[in-house]
Design a protein around this motif. Sequence first.
Motif, PDB file in Angstrom:
ATOM      1  N   VAL A 147      34.475  36.798  55.645  1.00  0.00           N
ATOM      2  CA  VAL A 147      33.249  36.554  54.832  1.00  0.00           C
ATOM      3  C   VAL A 147      33.436  36.797  53.354  1.00  0.00           C
ATOM      4  O   VAL A 147      32.964  35.962  52.582  1.00  0.00           O
ATOM      5  CB  VAL A 147      32.110  37.299  55.546  1.00  0.00           C
ATOM      6  N   ARG A 148      33.911  38.047  53.254  1.00  0.00           N
ATOM      7  CA  ARG A 148      34.243  38.342  51.896  1.00  0.00           C
ATOM      8  C   ARG A 148      35.115  37.095  51.158  1.00  0.00           C
ATOM      9  O   ARG A 148      34.864  36.834  49.924  1.00  0.00           O
ATOM     10  CB  ARG A 148      34.978  39.852  51.631  1.00  0.00           C
ATOM     11  N   LYS A 149      36.219  37.080  51.936  1.00  0.00           N
ATOM     12  CA  LYS A 149      37.279  35.964  51.246  1.00  0.00           C
ATOM     13  C   LYS A 149      36.501  34.518  50.905  1.00  0.00           C
ATOM     14  O   LYS A 149      36.609  34.059  50.096  1.00  0.00           O
ATOM     15  CB  LYS A 149      38.349  35.774  52.158  1.00  0.00           C
ATOM     16  N   LEU A 150      35.633  34.179  52.155  1.00  0.00           N
ATOM     17  CA  LEU A 150      34.891  32.844  52.032  1.00  0.00           C
ATOM     18  C   LEU A 150      34.033  32.847  50.582  1.00  0.00           C
ATOM     19  O   LEU A 150      33.934  31.809  50.187  1.00  0.00           O
ATOM     20  CB  LEU A 150      34.086  32.740  53.386  1.00  0.00           C
ATOM     21  N   LEU A 151      33.233  33.781  50.439  1.00  0.00           N
ATOM     22  CA  LEU A 151      32.251  33.797  49.551  1.00  0.00           C
ATOM     23  C   LEU A 151      32.912  34.193  48.038  1.00  0.00           C
ATOM     24  O   LEU A 151      32.262  33.725  47.047  1.00  0.00           O
ATOM     25  CB  LEU A 151      31.422  34.527  49.835  1.00  0.00           C
ATOM     26  N   MET A 152      33.957  34.863  47.969  1.00  0.00           N
ATOM     27  CA  MET A 152      34.504  35.352  46.752  1.00  0.00           C
ATOM     28  C   MET A 152      35.765  34.418  46.229  1.00  0.00           C
ATOM     29  O   MET A 152      35.664  34.181  44.919  1.00  0.00           O
ATOM     30  CB  MET A 152      35.215  36.714  46.858  1.00  0.00           C
ATOM     31  N   GLN A 153      36.589  33.852  47.156  1.00  0.00           N
ATOM     32  CA  GLN A 153      37.907  33.306  46.806  1.00  0.00           C
ATOM     33  C   GLN A 153      37.455  31.702  46.693  1.00  0.00           C
ATOM     34  O   GLN A 153      36.393  31.244  47.002  1.00  0.00           O
ATOM     35  CB  GLN A 153      38.999  33.484  47.760  1.00  0.00           C
ATOM     36  N   GLU A 154      38.622  30.918  46.244  1.00  0.00           N
ATOM     37  CA  GLU A 154      38.363  29.607  46.033  1.00  0.00           C
ATOM     38  C   GLU A 154      38.278  29.029  47.386  1.00  0.00           C
ATOM     39  O   GLU A 154      38.886  29.693  48.239  1.00  0.00           O
ATOM     40  CB  GLU A 154      39.516  29.060  45.053  1.00  0.00           C
ATOM     41  N   PRO A 155      37.882  27.895  47.838  1.00  0.00           N
ATOM     42  CA  PRO A 155      37.051  26.902  46.970  1.00  0.00           C
ATOM     43  C   PRO A 155      35.759  27.443  46.458  1.00  0.00           C
ATOM     44  O   PRO A 155      35.050  26.531  45.591  1.00  0.00           O
ATOM     45  CB  PRO A 155      37.203  25.534  47.413  1.00  0.00           C
ATOM     46  N   ARG A 156      34.976  28.258  47.373  1.00  0.00           N
ATOM     47  CA  ARG A 156      33.656  28.664  47.123  1.00  0.00           C
ATOM     48  C   ARG A 156      33.299  29.483  45.680  1.00  0.00           C
ATOM     49  O   ARG A 156      32.488  29.550  45.075  1.00  0.00           O
ATOM     50  CB  ARG A 156      32.936  29.306  48.298  1.00  0.00           C
ATOM     51  N   ASP A 177      37.673  35.387  39.415  1.00  0.00           N
ATOM     52  CA  ASP A 177      36.873  36.702  38.935  1.00  0.00           C
ATOM     53  C   ASP A 177      35.460  36.644  39.520  1.00  0.00           C
ATOM     54  O   ASP A 177      34.904  37.489  38.997  1.00  0.00           O
ATOM     55  CB  ASP A 177      36.692  36.190  37.338  1.00  0.00           C
ATOM     56  N   MET A 178      35.270  36.217  40.761  1.00  0.00           N
ATOM     57  CA  MET A 178      34.098  36.422  41.492  1.00  0.00           C
ATOM     58  C   MET A 178      33.752  37.590  41.859  1.00  0.00           C
ATOM     59  O   MET A 178      34.872  38.642  42.150  1.00  0.00           O
ATOM     60  CB  MET A 178      34.125  35.315  42.648  1.00  0.00           C
ATOM     61  N   PHE A 179      32.457  37.985  42.125  1.00  0.00           N
ATOM     62  CA  PHE A 179      32.325  39.393  42.435  1.00  0.00           C
ATOM     63  C   PHE A 179      31.040  39.267  43.247  1.00  0.00           C
ATOM     64  O   PHE A 179      30.370  38.498  43.038  1.00  0.00           O
ATOM     65  CB  PHE A 179      32.022  40.418  41.011  1.00  0.00           C
ATOM     66  N   GLY A 180      30.774  40.294  44.256  1.00  0.00           N
ATOM     67  CA  GLY A 180      29.764  39.979  45.201  1.00  0.00           C
ATOM     68  C   GLY A 180      29.276  41.362  45.584  1.00  0.00           C
ATOM     69  O   GLY A 180      29.775  42.552  45.306  1.00  0.00           O
ATOM     70  N   ALA A 181      28.013  41.068  46.101  1.00  0.00           N
ATOM     71  CA  ALA A 181      27.424  42.356  46.759  1.00  0.00           C
ATOM     72  C   ALA A 181      26.593  42.268  47.972  1.00  0.00           C
ATOM     73  O   ALA A 181      26.208  40.988  48.016  1.00  0.00           O
ATOM     74  CB  ALA A 181      26.237  42.821  45.479  1.00  0.00           C
ATOM     75  N   VAL A 182      26.762  43.152  48.872  1.00  0.00           N
ATOM     76  CA  VAL A 182      25.952  43.010  50.287  1.00  0.00           C
ATOM     77  C   VAL A 182      24.985  44.006  50.380  1.00  0.00           C
ATOM     78  O   VAL A 182      25.055  45.179  50.508  1.00  0.00           O
ATOM     79  CB  VAL A 182      26.984  43.047  51.399  1.00  0.00           C
ATOM     80  N   PRO A 183      23.462  43.538  50.077  1.00  0.00           N
ATOM     81  CA  PRO A 183      22.514  44.629  50.390  1.00  0.00           C
ATOM     82  C   PRO A 183      22.287  44.919  51.959  1.00  0.00           C
ATOM     83  O   PRO A 183      22.541  44.107  52.762  1.00  0.00           O
ATOM     84  CB  PRO A 183      21.162  43.878  50.023  1.00  0.00           C
ATOM     85  N   VAL A 184      22.270  46.175  52.325  1.00  0.00           N
ATOM     86  CA  VAL A 184      22.373  46.543  53.818  1.00  0.00           C
ATOM     87  C   VAL A 184      21.176  47.521  53.779  1.00  0.00           C
ATOM     88  O   VAL A 184      20.625  48.081  53.088  1.00  0.00           O
ATOM     89  CB  VAL A 184      23.494  47.204  54.101  1.00  0.00           C
TER      90      VAL A 184
END
Length: 323
Positions: free
Chosen positions: A49-58, A62-69
């Motif tokens: 899921v990290r790769k899907l939302l951080m890497q290409e093509p999505r 230089d993408m960065f992400g956060a998951v509220p828990v």
Amino acid sequence: MERTEFITVDTHTGGEPTRIVLDGIEADTLAGETVRERRDRFEATADGVRKLLMQEPRGHADMFGAVPVPTDRADLGVFFMDTDGYLDMCGHGLIGVVTALIERGELPEAPELTVETPAGLVDVTVKIADGVVRRVAFENVDSYVCETVTVEQDGVPVEARIVYSGNYFAVVDADSLGVVLNSEDATQCIDPALELRRAVNDATPEDPVTGTRATVSAVELTASDDSDRSCVVFADGSVDRSPCGTGTCARLTLHHVDGDLAVGERVEVTGPVGSTFEGYITDTSVNSGVTVTSPVVSGTAHITGEHTFYQNDDDTLGSFTLS
Ligand code: PYC
């Protein structure tokens, strides 16, 4: 065709993105007592899921992400991820998450909040006007200088100071890597910084407080003039467009330990696209013979959009980085 959907809200903090995942992650992949345990479980069971939302093509390099828990230790739990893996703490990301969740009504409009991160608890102060978050300040986890490591780069000795500020940084004078920080081109920092990080980690620096290995995740290049410009390179060569929250904390701690910054004295730090954070040291103590600081950094974030991302089971390309 089966489709899985992920809902995100995206922000930028001084130009640096944070893609905040609001929905779509299966609850059992986030199980755990602490935010660190939840992050570790996610990494072990749902790293795709990290790769899907951080890497290409999505995403992009230089993408960065956060998951509220969920957490019962603080007002909010959150962990951070990038194209290459996970960071224990992130200042620009924290500013983005707090801004987005308050403006969306998913966090109370409180002037003071606590946030649990994998690095520990962080106190946050928020300035809000007319439902808009104008500024977020965070008091980071403890920060301290670990050691100085000298490595050879292109046959020349380069001194890197290893500082803990939620993540381990190697702080180095840009001149010593042959990089001019006020140039238009921040990409020139990437290769020398990654080479330095490899060399520093090969030298196995130690954390004097925990007695464990200090594995450097980010390199902070600083200007040798007095401009307080900086450029932070992390992950697989991502350049932080902001002045980097935890990087600014590392910088403040070094200035304080070197006798150049008094407790309470404010500094403005400028990142590669000209955006600024303000910071100061609010308190100090001594642990294991080492000066430990409590740095406070503030900045501003904006929501850039909301997304519903699809993962279709007939789409075989997957996610990737171009290297
Ligand atoms: O703002 O702390 C930060 C950060 C770390 C890596 C990218 N940004």
